[in-house]
Design a protein around this motif. Structure first.
Motif, PDB file in Angstrom:
ATOM      1  N   PHE A   1       0.830  -1.213   0.000  1.00  0.00           N
ATOM      2  CA  PHE A   1       0.000   0.000   0.000  1.00  0.00           C
ATOM      3  C   PHE A   1       0.862   1.261   0.000  1.00  0.00           C
ATOM      4  N   TYR A   2       1.961   1.246   0.726  1.00  0.00           N
ATOM      5  CA  TYR A   2       2.876   2.389   0.754  1.00  0.00           C
ATOM      6  C   TYR A   2       3.419   2.682  -0.645  1.00  0.00           C
ATOM      7  N   ARG A   3       3.734   1.636  -1.400  1.00  0.00           N
ATOM      8  CA  ARG A   3       4.258   1.787  -2.758  1.00  0.00           C
ATOM      9  C   ARG A   3       3.145   1.866  -3.813  1.00  0.00           C
ATOM     10  N   LYS A   4       1.904   2.004  -3.369  1.00  0.00           N
ATOM     11  CA  LYS A   4       0.722   2.144  -4.231  1.00  0.00           C
ATOM     12  C   LYS A   4       0.476   0.912  -5.097  1.00  0.00           C
ATOM     13  N   LEU A   5       0.810  -0.247  -4.560  1.00  0.00           N
ATOM     14  CA  LEU A   5       0.489  -1.521  -5.197  1.00  0.00           C
ATOM     15  C   LEU A   5      -0.824  -1.997  -4.567  1.00  0.00           C
ATOM     16  N   TYR A   6      -1.889  -1.277  -4.844  1.00  0.00           N
ATOM     17  CA  TYR A   6      -3.149  -1.472  -4.141  1.00  0.00           C
ATOM     18  C   TYR A   6      -3.750  -2.857  -4.348  1.00  0.00           C
ATOM     19  N   PHE A   7      -3.704  -3.374  -5.558  1.00  0.00           N
ATOM     20  CA  PHE A   7      -4.283  -4.695  -5.810  1.00  0.00           C
ATOM     21  C   PHE A   7      -3.532  -5.770  -5.037  1.00  0.00           C
ATOM     22  N   VAL A   8      -2.203  -5.730  -5.093  1.00  0.00           N
ATOM     23  CA  VAL A   8      -1.372  -6.710  -4.387  1.00  0.00           C
ATOM     24  C   VAL A   8      -1.640  -6.621  -2.885  1.00  0.00           C
ATOM     25  N   GLY A   9      -1.679  -5.417  -2.341  1.00  0.00           N
ATOM     26  CA  GLY A   9      -1.946  -5.231  -0.918  1.00  0.00           C
ATOM     27  C   GLY A   9      -3.323  -5.727  -0.518  1.00  0.00           C
ATOM     28  N   ALA A  10      -4.324  -5.444  -1.345  1.00  0.00           N
ATOM     29  CA  ALA A  10      -5.693  -5.872  -1.038  1.00  0.00           C
ATOM     30  C   ALA A  10      -5.810  -7.390  -1.057  1.00  0.00           C
ATOM     31  N   VAL A  11      -5.200  -8.031  -2.044  1.00  0.00           N
ATOM     32  CA  VAL A  11      -5.225  -9.500  -2.102  1.00  0.00           C
ATOM     33  C   VAL A  11      -4.574 -10.088  -0.855  1.00  0.00           C
ATOM     34  N   ALA A  12      -3.439  -9.544  -0.459  1.00  0.00           N
ATOM     35  CA  ALA A  12      -2.748 -10.032   0.742  1.00  0.00           C
ATOM     36  C   ALA A  12      -3.610  -9.852   1.987  1.00  0.00           C
ATOM     37  N   LEU A  13      -4.285  -8.716   2.113  1.00  0.00           N
ATOM     38  CA  LEU A  13      -5.149  -8.483   3.278  1.00  0.00           C
ATOM     39  C   LEU A  13      -6.335  -9.442   3.307  1.00  0.00           C
ATOM     40  N   VAL A  14      -6.962  -9.655   2.159  1.00  0.00           N
ATOM     41  CA  VAL A  14      -8.118 -10.549   2.099  1.00  0.00           C
ATOM     42  C   VAL A  14      -7.701 -11.981   2.432  1.00  0.00           C
ATOM     43  N   VAL A  15      -6.609 -12.444   1.841  1.00  0.00           N
ATOM     44  CA  VAL A  15      -6.127 -13.800   2.120  1.00  0.00           C
ATOM     45  C   VAL A  15      -5.782 -13.941   3.602  1.00  0.00           C
ATOM     46  N   SER A  16      -5.134 -12.945   4.148  1.00  0.00           N
ATOM     47  CA  SER A  16      -4.772 -12.962   5.570  1.00  0.00           C
ATOM     48  C   SER A  16      -6.016 -12.965   6.451  1.00  0.00           C
ATOM     49  N   ALA A  17      -7.008 -12.178   6.093  1.00  0.00           N
ATOM     50  CA  ALA A  17      -8.247 -12.124   6.879  1.00  0.00           C
ATOM     51  C   ALA A  17      -8.977 -13.463   6.845  1.00  0.00           C
ATOM     52  N   ILE A  18      -9.028 -14.088   5.680  1.00  0.00           N
ATOM     53  CA  ILE A  18      -9.677 -15.397   5.558  1.00  0.00           C
ATOM     54  C   ILE A  18      -8.913 -16.439   6.369  1.00  0.00           C
ATOM     55  N   ALA A  19      -7.594 -16.395   6.276  1.00  0.00           N
ATOM     56  CA  ALA A  19      -6.769 -17.372   6.995  1.00  0.00           C
ATOM     57  C   ALA A  19      -6.824 -17.176   8.499  1.00  0.00           C
ATOM     58  N   SER A  20      -7.182 -15.981   8.963  1.00  0.00           N
ATOM     59  CA  SER A  20      -7.183 -15.704  10.396  1.00  0.00           C
ATOM     60  C   SER A  20      -8.306 -16.428  11.141  1.00  0.00           C
ATOM     61  N   MET A  21      -9.160 -17.121  10.433  1.00  0.00           N
ATOM     62  CA  MET A  21     -10.232 -17.880  11.075  1.00  0.00           C
ATOM     63  C   MET A  21      -9.671 -19.067  11.868  1.00  0.00           C
ATOM     64  N   ASN A  22      -8.476 -19.502  11.484  1.00  0.00           N
ATOM     65  CA  ASN A  22      -7.832 -20.636  12.138  1.00  0.00           C
ATOM     66  C   ASN A  22      -6.374 -20.267  12.374  1.00  0.00           C
ATOM     67  N   ILE A  23      -5.889 -20.439  13.596  1.00  0.00           N
ATOM     68  CA  ILE A  23      -4.544 -19.986  13.946  1.00  0.00           C
ATOM     69  C   ILE A  23      -3.459 -20.694  13.133  1.00  0.00           C
ATOM     70  N   ILE A  24      -3.621 -21.971  12.866  1.00  0.00           N
ATOM     71  CA  ILE A  24      -2.614 -22.713  12.099  1.00  0.00           C
ATOM     72  C   ILE A  24      -2.557 -22.191  10.664  1.00  0.00           C
ATOM     73  N   SER A  25      -3.720 -22.048  10.040  1.00  0.00           N
ATOM     74  CA  SER A  25      -3.737 -21.552   8.656  1.00  0.00           C
ATOM     75  C   SER A  25      -3.212 -20.116   8.604  1.00  0.00           C
ATOM     76  N   PHE A  26      -3.501 -19.327   9.632  1.00  0.00           N
ATOM     77  CA  PHE A  26      -3.022 -17.955   9.675  1.00  0.00           C
ATOM     78  C   PHE A  26      -1.493 -17.918   9.714  1.00  0.00           C
ATOM     79  N   ILE A  27      -0.893 -18.723  10.558  1.00  0.00           N
ATOM     80  CA  ILE A  27       0.565 -18.764  10.675  1.00  0.00           C
ATOM     81  C   ILE A  27       1.194 -19.214   9.355  1.00  0.00           C
ATOM     82  N   ILE A  28       0.619 -20.231   8.739  1.00  0.00           N
ATOM     83  CA  ILE A  28       1.158 -20.738   7.462  1.00  0.00           C
ATOM     84  C   ILE A  28       1.037 -19.676   6.377  1.00  0.00           C
TER      85      ILE A  28
END
Length: 163
Positions: free
Chosen positions: A66-93
């Motif tokens: 986001f700092y480098r204005k790579l908005y799509f890349v940042g948004a994908v990373a946030l969404v994947v991270s948010a989905i993975a945060s439902m389970n601690i093991i998947s979140f860590i991986i």
């Protein structure tokens, strides 16, 4: 000197002028750490694999994007991270994989954005070109800080609700 040689010399001068102009646009677009990124991009262009280590991208991940204005890349990373945060093991991986992906491919993602935006400049002139560079280039410190603040608030609310 023949006409062909004069034309060839004039063409080469114009090519050199355009290359210098594009280099200036790239430096303006990148803004902070232009020398670092231009050197990394130069190496990337010579490689078959687009791998190049970036410590800031490794440690900061989507915030760096986001700092480098790579908005799509940042948004994908946030969404994947948010989905993975439902389970601690998947979140860590997912986090570990994300760190490695950003560390190895962050410069490549940024290079692709730079080339795309610089390519658009070829069809622009004057103020339109300057506005485009200002809008799509440089950095954006506000958005990563806002996202970090929102994540912090969500964490505080979650902790309070669990009490």
């Amino acid at each position: 000197m023949s006409n062909a040689a004069l034309v060839s010399s004039a063409c080469q001068q114009e090519i050199n002028r355009l290359e210098q102009e594009m280099d200036i646009f790239k430096r303006i677009f990148i803004d902070k750490k232009a020398d670092y990124y231009l050197e990394k991009f130069s190496r990337l262009e010579k490689k078959k694999l687009p791998l190049s280590w970036n410590w800031a991208a490794f440690f900061l991940g989507s915030y760096w994007a986001f700092y480098r204005k790579l908005y799509f890349v940042g948004a994908v990373a946030l969404v994947v991270s948010a989905i993975a945060s439902m389970n601690i093991i998947s979140f860590i991986i997912v986090q570990a994989i994300g760190w490695i992906v950003f560390g190895c491919l962050g410069n490549f993602f940024y290079y692709l954005k730079l080339e795309d935006e610089i390519g658009k400049l070829r069809f622009m002139e004057g103020i339109e070109r300057d506005l485009h560079i200002n809008k799509s280039g440089s950095t954006n410190i506000k958005l990563p800080l806002i996202i970090l603040g929102i994540e912090f608030l969500i964490m505080i609310i979650t902790i309070i609700m669990e009490l």
